[in-house]
Write a protein that holds these residues in place. Structure first.
Motif, short mmCIF file in Angstrom:
data_model
loop_
_atom_site.label_atom_id
_atom_site.label_comp_id
_atom_site.label_asym_id
_atom_site.label_seq_id
_atom_site.Cartn_x
_atom_site.Cartn_y
_atom_site.Cartn_z
N THR A 104 -11.60 -8.25 -4.41
CA THR A 104 -11.59 -6.84 -4.80
C THR A 104 -13.03 -6.45 -5.13
OG1 THR A 104 -11.19 -7.36 -7.13
CG2 THR A 104 -9.24 -6.94 -5.74
N GLU A 105 -13.31 -5.16 -5.10
CA GLU A 105 -14.67 -4.71 -5.33
C GLU A 105 -15.20 -5.13 -6.70
OE1 GLU A 105 -17.10 -0.53 -5.47
OE2 GLU A 105 -15.40 -0.69 -4.10
N LYS A 106 -14.35 -5.00 -7.73
CA LYS A 106 -14.82 -5.34 -9.09
C LYS A 106 -14.99 -6.84 -9.30
CE LYS A 106 -10.43 -5.75 -11.48
NZ LYS A 106 -9.67 -5.44 -12.64
N SER A 108 -15.81 -9.11 -6.70
CA SER A 108 -16.56 -9.79 -5.65
C SER A 108 -17.77 -10.50 -6.26
CB SER A 108 -17.00 -8.82 -4.56
OG SER A 108 -17.89 -7.88 -5.08
#
Length: 190
Positions: A104-106, A108
């Motif tokens: 997920t972006e948060k 990574s």
């Protein structure tokens, strides 16, 4: 004291091997008193079984093997009393991965710009890694150490710790994620 093998010298074990065995145990149990007790138990077991040593491995490795078995016995007893970690029924990739299995972006990973060889040579990285490993739960630390320090096969780890393969993979996954976060926080993100 039983008759000893001509090449074994139990009188010198404490002086020659106690520090090495203590560090080995402490890394795996993260409790100084427990590590001391396990080393003492290993010495006693070795003394009781001194006549079974055949000289196929070194005296040091024989003592380490006995200590390793004492540590595994400790986790077996602890696991049977407390139960080990099983995946939660509705746990969804621990909020690190999306449905496709990508970060997920948060969550990574951040860029690790420094060269791994430089980090290793500095010694500081090893210190931080050891501290991060010590923060893992006992069973995660044992599984991680058996896999990556002792290079045991997954099947052997499951058998020795009496855990299921799915439990093993959950423990490995959680330990890697926790170690990554701890290393990033304490080493790369300063």
């Amino acid at each position: 004291m039983p008759d000893t093998h001509p090449q074994l010298n139990p009188k010198d074990w404490v002086e020659n091997f106690s520090d090495l065995l203590f560090r080995f145990a402490l890394l795996r149990v993260n409790d100084r008193e427990l590590a001391k007790d396990l080393v003492q138990d290993a010495f006693l077991a070795a003394l009781k079984n001194v006549n079974s040593w055949r000289g196929e491995i070194s005296e040091k490795n024989w003592l380490v093997m006995i200590l390793k078995n004492k540590i595994i016995d400790h986790y077996r007893r602890k696991g049977s009393k407390e139960g080990l970690i099983e995946p939660a029924k509705n746990e969804k990739n621990f909020d690190f991965f999306d449905d496709a299995g990508h970060w997920t972006e948060k969550a990574s990973p951040t860029s690790w710009d420094s060269a791994p060889e430089q980090n290793y040579e500095q010694g500081e990285f090893n210190t931080i890694l050891q501290k991060c490993v010590s923060k893992l739960s006992e069973v995660m630390r044992m599984v991680f150490c058996m896999k990556y320090l002792e290079e045991e096969e997954s099947e052997i780890i499951c058998k020795e710790l009496m855990i299921s393969p799915s439990n093993y993979w959950v423990l490995m996954h959680r330990s890697k994620v926790q170690l990554r976060a701890c290393i990033e926080k304490n080493w790369f993100v300063k």
